[in-house]
Structure formats: C-alpha cells, structure tokens
Enzyme design. Sequence first.
Site, PDB file in Angstrom:
ATOM      1  N   GLY A  78     -26.854   0.752  70.241  1.00 22.99           N
ATOM      2  CA  GLY A  78     -27.974  -0.364  70.385  1.00 22.99           C
ATOM      3  C   GLY A  78     -27.853  -1.762  70.375  1.00 22.99           C
ATOM      4  O   GLY A  78     -28.926  -2.322  70.288  1.00 22.99           O
ATOM      5  N   TRP A  80     -26.603  -4.415  71.871  1.00 23.96           N
ATOM      6  CA  TRP A  80     -27.095  -5.287  72.988  1.00 23.96           C
ATOM      7  C   TRP A  80     -28.595  -5.372  73.237  1.00 23.96           C
ATOM      8  O   TRP A  80     -29.311  -6.323  73.459  1.00 23.96           O
ATOM      9  CB  TRP A  80     -26.155  -5.087  74.260  1.00 23.96           C
ATOM     10  CG  TRP A  80     -25.114  -5.589  74.204  1.00 23.96           C
ATOM     11  CD1 TRP A  80     -24.363  -5.791  73.144  1.00 23.96           C
ATOM     12  CD2 TRP A  80     -24.150  -5.975  75.483  1.00 23.96           C
ATOM     13  NE1 TRP A  80     -23.096  -6.618  73.462  1.00 23.96           N
ATOM     14  CE2 TRP A  80     -22.912  -6.587  74.892  1.00 23.96           C
ATOM     15  CE3 TRP A  80     -24.507  -5.860  76.743  1.00 23.96           C
ATOM     16  CZ2 TRP A  80     -22.100  -7.265  75.684  1.00 23.96           C
ATOM     17  CZ3 TRP A  80     -23.542  -6.518  77.655  1.00 23.96           C
ATOM     18  CH2 TRP A  80     -22.403  -6.918  77.060  1.00 23.96           C
ATOM     19  N   ASP A 103     -27.634   5.812  77.811  1.00 22.91           N
ATOM     20  CA  ASP A 103     -26.248   6.159  77.316  1.00 22.91           C
ATOM     21  C   ASP A 103     -26.259   7.859  77.347  1.00 22.91           C
ATOM     22  O   ASP A 103     -27.454   8.198  77.174  1.00 22.91           O
ATOM     23  CB  ASP A 103     -26.200   5.607  75.951  1.00 22.91           C
ATOM     24  CG  ASP A 103     -24.423   5.362  75.606  1.00 22.91           C
ATOM     25  OD1 ASP A 103     -23.922   4.544  75.661  1.00 22.91           O
ATOM     26  OD2 ASP A 103     -23.959   6.561  75.354  1.00 22.91           O
ATOM     27  N   ASP A 119     -26.333  10.620  81.743  1.00 20.88           N
ATOM     28  CA  ASP A 119     -25.211  10.040  82.306  1.00 20.88           C
ATOM     29  C   ASP A 119     -25.394   9.169  83.370  1.00 20.88           C
ATOM     30  O   ASP A 119     -26.221   9.637  84.263  1.00 20.88           O
ATOM     31  CB  ASP A 119     -24.251  11.366  82.611  1.00 20.88           C
ATOM     32  CG  ASP A 119     -22.883  10.836  83.146  1.00 20.88           C
ATOM     33  OD1 ASP A 119     -22.606   9.863  83.376  1.00 20.88           O
ATOM     34  OD2 ASP A 119     -22.072  12.002  83.534  1.00 20.88           O
ATOM     35  N   ASP A 143     -21.949  -3.075  78.634  1.00 18.93           N
ATOM     36  CA  ASP A 143     -20.771  -3.035  77.836  1.00 18.93           C
ATOM     37  C   ASP A 143     -20.140  -1.673  77.875  1.00 18.93           C
ATOM     38  O   ASP A 143     -19.470  -1.375  76.821  1.00 18.93           O
ATOM     39  CB  ASP A 143     -21.253  -3.170  76.335  1.00 18.93           C
ATOM     40  CG  ASP A 143     -20.341  -3.814  75.470  1.00 18.93           C
ATOM     41  OD1 ASP A 143     -19.354  -4.588  75.938  1.00 18.93           O
ATOM     42  OD2 ASP A 143     -20.593  -3.504  74.248  1.00 18.93           O
ATOM     43  N   LYS A 183     -18.369  -5.781  80.815  1.00 21.12           N
ATOM     44  CA  LYS A 183     -16.845  -5.734  80.108  1.00 21.12           C
ATOM     45  C   LYS A 183     -15.976  -5.441  81.127  1.00 21.12           C
ATOM     46  O   LYS A 183     -16.177  -4.286  81.888  1.00 21.12           O
ATOM     47  CB  LYS A 183     -17.137  -4.887  78.862  1.00 21.12           C
ATOM     48  CG  LYS A 183     -15.780  -4.807  78.233  1.00 21.12           C
ATOM     49  CD  LYS A 183     -15.464  -4.244  77.233  1.00 21.12           C
ATOM     50  CE  LYS A 183     -16.653  -3.310  76.553  1.00 21.12           C
ATOM     51  NZ  LYS A 183     -16.573  -3.220  74.960  1.00 21.12           N
TER      52      LYS A 183
END
EC number: 2.1.1.166
Length: 227
Positions: A78, A80, A103, A119, A143, A183
């Site tokens: 958590g 971000w 997530d 998912d 991320d 990322k």
Amino acid sequence: MTNNLSGYRNKIVRVKTSKKRPISSSNWLRRQLNDPYVAKARLEGFRSRAAYKLLEIHYKFRLFTPNMKIVDLGAAPGGWSQVASKLIKASDNNLNNKIISIDLLEIEPIVGVEFLQKDFFEKDTEELIIHNLEGKADIVMSDMASNTIGHKATDHMRTLLLCEQAFEFALKVLKPSCHFIAKIFRGGAETALLNKVKREFRTVKHFKPVSSRSESTEIYLVALNKK
C-alpha cells in the site's frame, strides 16, 4: 515527505547466519535492516520503501493534483496508494478524489482508497475496476513485478509482460492528456513496448529513483499526456 536521509545511515546492523536460515534470507534481512529508506518508511508511517520511489517520480514530473481518479495496480502493501492519497488530498467523502487499488494480497485500509483483492489477470477484474472508477482515470500506476528467481533475463521478461498488460489497460481507462507509470526491469527486450507507448503518449521517459537500490535493474516508465 522528503528524501533527507540524515540520521538513517549511522548504524550498521549485523545479522548472524542461522543454520536453519538460507544465506539468501540472511542477506535479504541484512539489507532490509541496513536500508535507510526502510528505516525512514517506518518512522514516517509508510508501508514500504517503495513510497519514496513514487514521491521522487512525482517531484520530478509533478503528476498528482487534487481531484484525481487513480488506479494502482499491484498495490500491496500500500505504499504507493498512501502517497497518492496524500498528494491528491483524498478523503472517504470526496467522490472527485478516488483511488482504486488492486492486488492479490490484502492491504490495510487507507483513507480515500477503495481496495479490490483480485487477480488483475482475471477476466472480470478490468470490468470491476472500470465500474468502481465511475469514469475515466487521470493516472494508472503499476509497481507490479513478478516473483524474481535470480535469472535476470527471465525476471526481465516476466515483469515486462506485467507492464504490457498494465499499459493495455491504461489505454482503455485513461482520459486524454493523462498519465501512466510502470516498473520495468532493464534487459533489452523492452524496446518494442517502449515504441508502442511512444505511439500513444506525447512524452515517454525512463526514470530511476535515488531510492531504487543501485544494484537493481528496475527503472520506471513514465508516460505523459495520453494522445
């Protein structure tokens, strides 16, 4: 919320290797205990050192403003979402400020954040995010990274696939002139994806935050102003 690390670098913690603990686990624990950003995150109430990576991205590119709708992919634990909540001045009562975080792993509640324990690759997940967003997004940020196995080429390709999926999703939900952050691990195969992103966004930058570990091949793709 600054990157001043004075006072965090003074003490070195040594970890004894237990016979029952693999050397890789001991190395990870030693790195965590001696990481100034881990210590800073604990002191400042952030859930992970990754919070400082997003702060650096924001200070470089000035992405976040009040009254934004944001999607955070791969949000756990958590960090971000915490940063985004502070930067857009989110509240549970302001529908103009909205963060949808997703997530597989559960995260503790964050002010102004709606969390979906799902998912991202399941068929109904995109529809659920879009429904809960109630409109288009101003920022999609990811991320996400695959579990690394220590083989750089494999780790690179797995995380690149996650970035591609996040990019395709961002194209569906972002407003024009809005932004995408993700990322990736450097490894050579990212060129094709970068070319796709450049066709859809006016400005595309690579950025490696100071808070990213120097030995890591991770960098952040910052795509600005969707066409």
